[in-house]
Design a protein around this motif. Structure first.
Motif, mmCIF file in Angstrom:
data_model
loop_
_atom_site.group_PDB
_atom_site.id
_atom_site.type_symbol
_atom_site.label_atom_id
_atom_site.label_comp_id
_atom_site.label_asym_id
_atom_site.label_seq_id
_atom_site.Cartn_x
_atom_site.Cartn_y
_atom_site.Cartn_z
ATOM 1 N N PHE A 1 3.497 7.413 3.017
ATOM 2 C CA PHE A 1 4.136 6.314 3.827
ATOM 3 C C PHE A 1 3.577 4.968 2.794
ATOM 4 O O PHE A 1 2.760 4.714 2.274
ATOM 5 C CB PHE A 1 3.059 6.121 4.928
ATOM 6 N N GLU B 1 3.220 14.088 3.122
ATOM 7 C CA GLU B 1 3.816 12.976 3.534
ATOM 8 C C GLU B 1 3.346 11.487 3.168
ATOM 9 O O GLU B 1 2.184 11.427 3.204
ATOM 10 C CB GLU B 1 4.119 12.997 5.175
ATOM 11 N N LEU C 1 -0.507 -4.161 9.451
ATOM 12 C CA LEU C 1 -0.007 -3.405 8.324
ATOM 13 C C LEU C 1 1.600 -2.855 9.124
ATOM 14 O O LEU C 1 1.447 -2.589 10.275
ATOM 15 C CB LEU C 1 -0.838 -2.034 8.394
ATOM 16 N N GLN D 1 -0.531 11.376 3.452
ATOM 17 C CA GLN D 1 -0.894 12.335 4.793
ATOM 18 C C GLN D 1 -1.005 13.700 4.424
ATOM 19 O O GLN D 1 0.368 14.517 4.607
ATOM 20 C CB GLN D 1 -0.202 11.810 5.886
ATOM 21 N N PHE E 1 0.760 -1.230 -0.032
ATOM 22 C CA PHE E 1 0.184 -0.057 -0.145
ATOM 23 C C PHE E 1 1.051 1.209 0.106
ATOM 24 O O PHE E 1 1.965 1.310 0.442
ATOM 25 C CB PHE E 1 -1.039 0.214 1.244
ATOM 26 N N ASN F 1 -1.876 18.261 8.723
ATOM 27 C CA ASN F 1 -2.960 18.331 9.818
ATOM 28 C C ASN F 1 -3.994 17.340 9.345
ATOM 29 O O ASN F 1 -4.975 17.663 9.845
ATOM 30 C CB ASN F 1 -3.440 19.499 9.786
ATOM 31 N N GLN F 2 -3.752 16.292 8.813
ATOM 32 C CA GLN F 2 -4.858 15.404 8.595
ATOM 33 C C GLN F 2 -4.400 13.920 8.765
ATOM 34 O O GLN F 2 -3.174 13.717 9.057
ATOM 35 C CB GLN F 2 -5.317 15.380 7.168
ATOM 36 N N GLY F 3 -5.453 13.012 8.725
ATOM 37 C CA GLY F 3 -5.189 11.587 9.007
ATOM 38 C C GLY F 3 -4.445 11.071 7.563
ATOM 39 O O GLY F 3 -4.265 11.795 6.577
ATOM 40 N N LEU F 4 -4.154 9.902 7.512
ATOM 41 C CA LEU F 4 -3.629 9.121 6.417
ATOM 42 C C LEU F 4 -5.010 8.769 5.415
ATOM 43 O O LEU F 4 -5.895 8.366 5.842
ATOM 44 C CB LEU F 4 -2.957 7.890 6.787
ATOM 45 N N PHE G 1 4.378 -0.154 8.644
ATOM 46 C CA PHE G 1 4.565 0.983 7.838
ATOM 47 C C PHE G 1 6.082 1.568 7.796
ATOM 48 O O PHE G 1 6.917 1.120 8.656
ATOM 49 C CB PHE G 1 3.895 2.255 8.425
ATOM 50 N N GLY G 2 6.400 2.117 6.324
ATOM 51 C CA GLY G 2 7.756 2.668 6.390
ATOM 52 C C GLY G 2 7.921 4.004 7.361
ATOM 53 O O GLY G 2 6.915 4.334 7.868
ATOM 54 N N GLN G 3 9.184 4.720 7.099
ATOM 55 C CA GLN G 3 9.374 5.735 8.117
ATOM 56 C C GLN G 3 8.542 6.954 7.491
ATOM 57 O O GLN G 3 8.463 8.033 8.023
ATOM 58 C CB GLN G 3 10.810 6.081 8.301
ATOM 59 N N GLY G 4 8.075 6.913 6.393
ATOM 60 C CA GLY G 4 7.609 8.028 5.524
ATOM 61 C C GLY G 4 8.439 8.833 4.812
ATOM 62 O O GLY G 4 9.527 8.981 4.859
ATOM 63 N N LEU H 1 -5.963 6.295 1.878
ATOM 64 C CA LEU H 1 -5.055 5.451 0.733
ATOM 65 C C LEU H 1 -5.010 5.905 -0.703
ATOM 66 O O LEU H 1 -5.956 6.629 -1.048
ATOM 67 C CB LEU H 1 -5.861 4.178 0.965
ATOM 68 N N TYR I 1 -0.037 5.268 1.478
ATOM 69 C CA TYR I 1 -0.813 6.111 2.017
ATOM 70 C C TYR I 1 -0.284 7.539 1.893
ATOM 71 O O TYR I 1 0.887 7.781 1.946
ATOM 72 C CB TYR I 1 -0.995 5.906 3.563
#
Lengths: 114, 112
Positions: free
Chosen positions: B90, B88, B100, B38, B34, B41-44, B102-105, B46, B36
């Motif tokens: 991910f 950002e 899941l 971001q 996947f 100031n928001q969530g992630l 996740f990578g570091q971004g 898809l 994602y």
């Protein structure tokens, strides 16, 4: 559209306080998750739940607990907040039975512990 | 155990230029992949996903990614970026039916 809401966008608490972070999803999803997000570390899983009253530890559960009394609500509890718990907390949900992928995220709660 | 590495923590690029955000993973089992995004100031949300089938996956906002099993990579590409793509990104992987990871971004910064 799936909607995941979190009770606060910003929260400031003192060291030692008990902190409750609430998450609600409106799509009848079985699975719910709590992550913390820190710069350079990505998202790390704290706890997750595949069903009501079920919970499983993620990768960094120390210092946290969770509660899932209703399917739509998943609470993260910091029993005694510490400064190293200052972070962004993200809640997510997904519908695939016991599957974590294609998660839907809330907007996050930025918690500062002073 | 699975792991995800995003090879660039920050990617600055000029508007209308192409961009590639790199993601490598390690896993001893088959995985789903996947990306994602971001926004500030928001969530992630898809962006796209690879579950099976064609290795070239198209997502929202003109992004696409290619699954390369031999190189264990899942790089994200866009031929022409906009200022609004600043965010950002991910990369994430899950063994089928698992959690899941996740990578570091990667922070993508699009400059005019």
């Amino acid at each position: 559209d799936v909607k995941v809401t979190q009770s606060s966008r910003y929260l400031v608490k003192r060291t030692g306080e008990k902190v409750f972070l609430e998450c609600v999803q409106d799509m009848d999803h079985e699975n719910m998750f709590w992550y913390r997000q820190d710069p350079g570390l990505g998202l790390r899983l704290i706890y997750f739940s595949y069903d009501v009253k079920m919970k499983e530890k993620g990768d960094i559960p120390e210092g946290y607990s969770v509660s899932r009394e209703k399917k739509e609500r998943f609470s993260l509890i910091l029993e005694s907040a510490s400064t190293n718990q200052t972070s962004m907390y993200l809640c997510a949900s997904s519908s695939v039975p016991r599957g974590a992928y294609e998660q839907y995220f809330g907007p996050g709660t930025r918690l500062t512990v002073t | 155990a699975q792991s995800v590495t995003q090879l660039d923590s920050q990617v600055p690029v000029f508007e209308e230029a192409p961009v590639e955000l790199r993601c490598n993973y390690s896993s001893s089992v088959s995985v789903y992949l996947f990306w994602y995004v971001q926004y500030p100031n928001q969530g992630l949300q898809l962006l796209l996903k690879y579950l099976s089938g064609s290795t070239l996956v198209k997502g929202i906002n003109g992004f696409e990614a290619e699954f390369n099993k031999s190189q264990t990579s899942f790089h994200l590409r866009k031929p022409s970026v906009h200022i609004s793509d600043t965010a950002e990104y991910f990369c994430a992987v899950t063994p089928r039916g698992g959690k899941l990871i996740f990578g570091q971004g990667t922070e993508l910064s699009v400059k005019p």
